[in-house]
Design a protein around this motif. Structure first.
Motif, PDB file in Angstrom:
ATOM      1  N   LEU A  34       0.844  -1.195   0.000  1.00  0.00           N
ATOM      2  CA  LEU A  34       0.000   0.000   0.000  1.00  0.00           C
ATOM      3  C   LEU A  34       0.873   1.236   0.000  1.00  0.00           C
ATOM      4  O   LEU A  34       2.013   1.212   0.469  1.00  0.00           O
ATOM      5  CB  LEU A  34      -0.904   0.023   1.245  1.00  0.00           C
ATOM      6  CG  LEU A  34      -1.786  -1.200   1.509  1.00  0.00           C
ATOM      7  CD1 LEU A  34      -1.080  -2.190   2.424  1.00  0.00           C
ATOM      8  CD2 LEU A  34      -3.094  -0.783   2.157  1.00  0.00           C
ATOM      9  N   TYR A  36       0.641   5.295   1.312  1.00  0.00           N
ATOM     10  CA  TYR A  36      -0.073   6.276   2.111  1.00  0.00           C
ATOM     11  C   TYR A  36       0.594   7.627   1.930  1.00  0.00           C
ATOM     12  O   TYR A  36       1.807   7.725   1.725  1.00  0.00           O
ATOM     13  CB  TYR A  36      -0.037   5.904   3.600  1.00  0.00           C
ATOM     14  CG  TYR A  36      -1.001   4.818   3.995  1.00  0.00           C
ATOM     15  CD1 TYR A  36      -0.690   3.478   3.817  1.00  0.00           C
ATOM     16  CD2 TYR A  36      -2.238   5.135   4.552  1.00  0.00           C
ATOM     17  CE1 TYR A  36      -1.587   2.484   4.183  1.00  0.00           C
ATOM     18  CE2 TYR A  36      -3.138   4.147   4.920  1.00  0.00           C
ATOM     19  CZ  TYR A  36      -2.801   2.831   4.731  1.00  0.00           C
ATOM     20  OH  TYR A  36      -3.694   1.848   5.094  1.00  0.00           O
ATOM     21  N   LYS A  38       0.947  11.477   3.844  1.00  0.00           N
ATOM     22  CA  LYS A  38       0.763  12.095   5.156  1.00  0.00           C
ATOM     23  C   LYS A  38       1.132  13.570   5.109  1.00  0.00           C
ATOM     24  O   LYS A  38       2.249  13.931   4.740  1.00  0.00           O
ATOM     25  CB  LYS A  38       1.609  11.364   6.210  1.00  0.00           C
ATOM     26  CG  LYS A  38       1.333  11.852   7.635  1.00  0.00           C
ATOM     27  CD  LYS A  38       2.172  11.097   8.632  1.00  0.00           C
ATOM     28  CE  LYS A  38       1.898  11.577  10.059  1.00  0.00           C
ATOM     29  NZ  LYS A  38       2.114  13.011  10.244  1.00  0.00           N
ATOM     30  N   ALA A  41       0.705  17.000  10.951  1.00  0.00           N
ATOM     31  CA  ALA A  41      -0.368  17.045  11.955  1.00  0.00           C
ATOM     32  C   ALA A  41      -1.606  16.268  11.524  1.00  0.00           C
ATOM     33  O   ALA A  41      -2.698  16.490  12.074  1.00  0.00           O
ATOM     34  CB  ALA A  41      -0.739  18.490  12.296  1.00  0.00           C
ATOM     35  N   GLU A  42      -1.463  15.376  10.557  1.00  0.00           N
ATOM     36  CA  GLU A  42      -2.568  14.503  10.168  1.00  0.00           C
ATOM     37  C   GLU A  42      -2.110  13.062  10.173  1.00  0.00           C
ATOM     38  O   GLU A  42      -0.908  12.780  10.134  1.00  0.00           O
ATOM     39  CB  GLU A  42      -3.091  14.873   8.786  1.00  0.00           C
ATOM     40  CG  GLU A  42      -3.728  16.240   8.711  1.00  0.00           C
ATOM     41  CD  GLU A  42      -4.340  16.512   7.345  1.00  0.00           C
ATOM     42  OE1 GLU A  42      -4.657  17.670   7.076  1.00  0.00           O
ATOM     43  OE2 GLU A  42      -4.488  15.559   6.554  1.00  0.00           O
ATOM     44  N   GLY A  43      -3.084  12.137  10.177  1.00  0.00           N
ATOM     45  CA  GLY A  43      -2.721  10.738  10.058  1.00  0.00           C
ATOM     46  C   GLY A  43      -2.456  10.365   8.610  1.00  0.00           C
ATOM     47  O   GLY A  43      -2.801  11.102   7.689  1.00  0.00           O
ATOM     48  N   PRO A  44      -1.818   9.220   8.384  1.00  0.00           N
ATOM     49  CA  PRO A  44      -1.611   8.745   7.006  1.00  0.00           C
ATOM     50  C   PRO A  44      -2.952   8.555   6.287  1.00  0.00           C
ATOM     51  O   PRO A  44      -3.910   8.092   6.885  1.00  0.00           O
ATOM     52  CB  PRO A  44      -0.894   7.401   7.205  1.00  0.00           C
ATOM     53  CG  PRO A  44      -0.280   7.478   8.564  1.00  0.00           C
ATOM     54  CD  PRO A  44      -1.222   8.309   9.381  1.00  0.00           C
ATOM     55  N   PHE A  46      -4.771   6.698   3.059  1.00  0.00           N
ATOM     56  CA  PHE A  46      -4.609   5.635   2.078  1.00  0.00           C
ATOM     57  C   PHE A  46      -4.725   6.188   0.656  1.00  0.00           C
ATOM     58  O   PHE A  46      -5.623   6.978   0.348  1.00  0.00           O
ATOM     59  CB  PHE A  46      -5.676   4.556   2.314  1.00  0.00           C
ATOM     60  CG  PHE A  46      -5.755   3.543   1.212  1.00  0.00           C
ATOM     61  CD1 PHE A  46      -6.789   3.570   0.297  1.00  0.00           C
ATOM     62  CD2 PHE A  46      -4.775   2.579   1.091  1.00  0.00           C
ATOM     63  CE1 PHE A  46      -6.856   2.654  -0.722  1.00  0.00           C
ATOM     64  CE2 PHE A  46      -4.822   1.650   0.076  1.00  0.00           C
ATOM     65  CZ  PHE A  46      -5.865   1.686  -0.841  1.00  0.00           C
ATOM     66  N   PHE A  89       4.456   7.204   2.331  1.00  0.00           N
ATOM     67  CA  PHE A  89       4.932   5.972   2.959  1.00  0.00           C
ATOM     68  C   PHE A  89       4.478   4.774   2.146  1.00  0.00           C
ATOM     69  O   PHE A  89       3.313   4.696   1.750  1.00  0.00           O
ATOM     70  CB  PHE A  89       4.345   5.811   4.366  1.00  0.00           C
ATOM     71  CG  PHE A  89       4.821   6.828   5.359  1.00  0.00           C
ATOM     72  CD1 PHE A  89       4.080   7.976   5.601  1.00  0.00           C
ATOM     73  CD2 PHE A  89       5.988   6.628   6.072  1.00  0.00           C
ATOM     74  CE1 PHE A  89       4.506   8.921   6.532  1.00  0.00           C
ATOM     75  CE2 PHE A  89       6.422   7.557   7.004  1.00  0.00           C
ATOM     76  CZ  PHE A  89       5.687   8.706   7.236  1.00  0.00           C
ATOM     77  N   LEU A 101       0.412  -3.684   9.254  1.00  0.00           N
ATOM     78  CA  LEU A 101       1.152  -2.952   8.237  1.00  0.00           C
ATOM     79  C   LEU A 101       2.576  -2.716   8.702  1.00  0.00           C
ATOM     80  O   LEU A 101       2.795  -2.260   9.821  1.00  0.00           O
ATOM     81  CB  LEU A 101       0.490  -1.615   7.940  1.00  0.00           C
ATOM     82  CG  LEU A 101      -0.899  -1.642   7.272  1.00  0.00           C
ATOM     83  CD1 LEU A 101      -1.398  -0.219   7.065  1.00  0.00           C
ATOM     84  CD2 LEU A 101      -0.841  -2.390   5.959  1.00  0.00           C
ATOM     85  N   PHE A 103       5.652  -0.371   7.770  1.00  0.00           N
ATOM     86  CA  PHE A 103       5.858   0.872   7.038  1.00  0.00           C
ATOM     87  C   PHE A 103       7.316   1.097   6.683  1.00  0.00           C
ATOM     88  O   PHE A 103       8.225   0.696   7.415  1.00  0.00           O
ATOM     89  CB  PHE A 103       5.386   2.061   7.881  1.00  0.00           C
ATOM     90  CG  PHE A 103       3.895   2.287   7.856  1.00  0.00           C
ATOM     91  CD1 PHE A 103       3.065   1.619   8.740  1.00  0.00           C
ATOM     92  CD2 PHE A 103       3.332   3.169   6.953  1.00  0.00           C
ATOM     93  CE1 PHE A 103       1.695   1.826   8.726  1.00  0.00           C
ATOM     94  CE2 PHE A 103       1.962   3.384   6.928  1.00  0.00           C
ATOM     95  CZ  PHE A 103       1.136   2.708   7.816  1.00  0.00           C
ATOM     96  N   GLY A 104       7.519   1.806   5.563  1.00  0.00           N
ATOM     97  CA  GLY A 104       8.819   2.359   5.252  1.00  0.00           C
ATOM     98  C   GLY A 104       9.030   3.657   6.007  1.00  0.00           C
ATOM     99  O   GLY A 104       8.151   4.122   6.742  1.00  0.00           O
ATOM    100  N   THR A 105      10.194   4.271   5.810  1.00  0.00           N
ATOM    101  CA  THR A 105      10.547   5.476   6.552  1.00  0.00           C
ATOM    102  C   THR A 105       9.972   6.748   5.941  1.00  0.00           C
ATOM    103  O   THR A 105       9.979   7.792   6.565  1.00  0.00           O
ATOM    104  CB  THR A 105      12.076   5.636   6.617  1.00  0.00           C
ATOM    105  OG1 THR A 105      12.601   5.471   5.306  1.00  0.00           O
ATOM    106  CG2 THR A 105      12.684   4.596   7.544  1.00  0.00           C
TER     107      THR A 105
END
Lengths: 113, 116
Positions: A34, A36, A38, A41-44, A46, A89, A101, A103-105
């Motif tokens: 997947l 994402y 970002k 100040a917000e979430g990831p 999709f 991400f 999940l 995640f990458g960096t």
């Protein structure tokens, strides 16, 4: 250890051009991938996903490519827009897990005018 | 558009204190998750929850952590005795039932936890 890596911490692209974000993984034990986005100040959020049995998935301006032999996936954004500026991400779902999940960096994309 | 909400947006607590982070997942979703992101590091999976029980947890999710769905809408993460290294952004996420769609997780805006 099942690792997902994004080797480019940042990318700058002109508006209207193609943005290509890359992600590598270190073993073949992932069922699903997947992307994402970002904002601060917000979430990831999709964006798009691809099953490990496919090599391409397209949704509007976003296309994800999966190269299983190279253990590599990429996200193409065409055309890039200033609102695409964010951290991207890649994430993967390991085989044998329900939906954890990994995640990458992240890669920070800056789309310039 | 439905979204995941989290409260509070920022929580400051002293080491050793208990904290409860709250989340309201998207209403028709059946899978719930907590992730955290320590400043400058990756987003890390903590726990997934389905059918009123933990379905998976990471090695981070030790006995100091617990999750609960106390009613039909809320999903909480409790840290019993906070440590300095628990300082992070905590994200709640949810997804629909079904195999493929369960992978598409929708995240809340996060709660920034600062342990002093």
């Amino acid at each position: 250890d099942q690792q997902v890596k994004q080797n480019s911490p940042s990318l700058s692209v002109q508006e209207g051009r193609i943005s290509i974000l890359n992600c590598d993984y270190t073993n073949s034990m992932f069922d699903y991938f997947l992307w994402y986005k970002k904002y601060p100040a917000e979430g990831p959020t999709f964006l798009i996903s691809i099953s490990s049995i496919k090599d391409k998935n397209e949704d509007g301006r976003f296309t994800v490519f999966l190269n299983k032999s190279a253990k590599h996936l990429s996200l193409h954004i065409v055309p890039s827009q200033p609102g695409d500026s964010a951290v991207y991400f890649c994430a993967a779902v390991p085989t044998g897990t329900a939906s954890k999940l990994t995640f990458g960096t992240g890669t920070r994309l800056q789309v310039t005018l | 558009e439905p979204e995941v909400t989290q409260t509070p947006s920022h929580q400051v607590t002293q080491m050793g204190q208990e904290v409860i982070l709250r989340c309201v997942p998207i209403s028709n979703h059946l899978y719930f998750y907590w992730y955290r992101q320590i400043l400058g590091q990756k987003v890390e999976f903590l726990v997934s929850f389905y059918n009123n029980e933990i379905s998976e947890k990471s090695e981070i999710f030790d006995d100091q952590f617990s999750v609960e769905r106390p009613d039909g809408s809320n999903f909480t993460l409790k840290i019993r005795s906070t440590k300095l290294e628990d300082s992070a952004m905590y994200f709640c996420a949810s997804s629909e039932a079904g195999l493929a769609s369960a992978y598409e997780q929708y995240f809340g805006p996060g709660t920034r936890l600062t342990v002093t």
